[in-house]
Motif scaffolding. Structure first.
Motif, PDB file in Angstrom:
ATOM      1  N   ALA A  33      -2.325  10.660   4.333  1.00  0.00           N
ATOM      2  CA  ALA A  33      -1.371  10.033   3.418  1.00  0.00           C
ATOM      3  C   ALA A  33       0.028  10.012   4.039  1.00  0.00           C
ATOM      4  N   ASP A  45      -0.460  15.060  -1.916  1.00  0.00           N
ATOM      5  CA  ASP A  45      -0.959  16.157  -2.740  1.00  0.00           C
ATOM      6  C   ASP A  45       0.190  17.130  -3.010  1.00  0.00           C
ATOM      7  N   ASN A  84       2.454   4.295  -1.130  1.00  0.00           N
ATOM      8  CA  ASN A  84       2.174   5.014  -2.361  1.00  0.00           C
ATOM      9  C   ASN A  84       2.532   6.484  -2.196  1.00  0.00           C
ATOM     10  N   TYR A 141      -4.036  14.901   3.069  1.00  0.00           N
ATOM     11  CA  TYR A 141      -2.582  14.961   3.012  1.00  0.00           C
ATOM     12  C   TYR A 141      -1.981  14.383   4.289  1.00  0.00           C
ATOM     13  N   ASP A 161       0.817  -1.217   0.000  1.00  0.00           N
ATOM     14  CA  ASP A 161       0.000   0.000   0.000  1.00  0.00           C
ATOM     15  C   ASP A 161       0.852   1.268   0.000  1.00  0.00           C
ATOM     16  N   GLU A 179       2.568   8.626  -4.396  1.00  0.00           N
ATOM     17  CA  GLU A 179       1.669   9.421  -5.235  1.00  0.00           C
ATOM     18  C   GLU A 179       0.444   9.911  -4.463  1.00  0.00           C
ATOM     19  N   ALA A 180       0.201   9.359  -3.284  1.00  0.00           N
ATOM     20  CA  ALA A 180      -0.949   9.778  -2.484  1.00  0.00           C
ATOM     21  C   ALA A 180      -0.765  11.180  -1.896  1.00  0.00           C
TER      22      ALA A 180
END
Length: 106
Positions: free
Chosen positions: A96, A15, A10, A93, A8, A12-13
């Motif tokens: 994440a 912002d 990531n 954000y 999981d 890219e999560a």
């Protein structure tokens, strides 16, 4: 070799609009203050007028803040307010970041 991170993980999560240091500072400050005038933000974040203006414009274009320009007497007053979309994006954000930290074993 280290432990394999969870699938999981990531990056890219995150912002990208919020991730810049000054934009993150603006979002963090406004998340508790709700709104602030330009001078207060500039002083609290130790930013220059030009850099703060550019970063606020990026947040405004993303719909994360609303900027109101008015005059008090003959002096201009710029007030920045966190939008509902901005609050949601900031919480996302932070979530994440927590996930990335947890997934990396931190």
């Amino acid at each position: 070799m280290g432990k394999e991170p969870d699938s999981d993980f990531n990056i890219e999560a995150l912002d990208d609009v919020i991730h810049g240091r000054l934009r993150l500072g603006i979002m963090a400050f406004l998340s508790t203050a709700e709104s602030a005038d330009f001078t207060l933000l500039k002083n609290r974040l130790q930013a220059t007028d030009g850099n703060l203006s550019v970063q606020l414009r990026k947040l405004e274009e993303a719909g994360y803040v609303a900027i109101d320009k008015a005059f008090v007497g003959k002096k201009p007053l710029t007030t920045v307010t966190l939008s509902d979309a901005g609050r949601t994006a900031y919480i996302g954000y932070l979530d994440a970041m927590r996930k990335l930290i947890a997934d990396s074993g931190g």
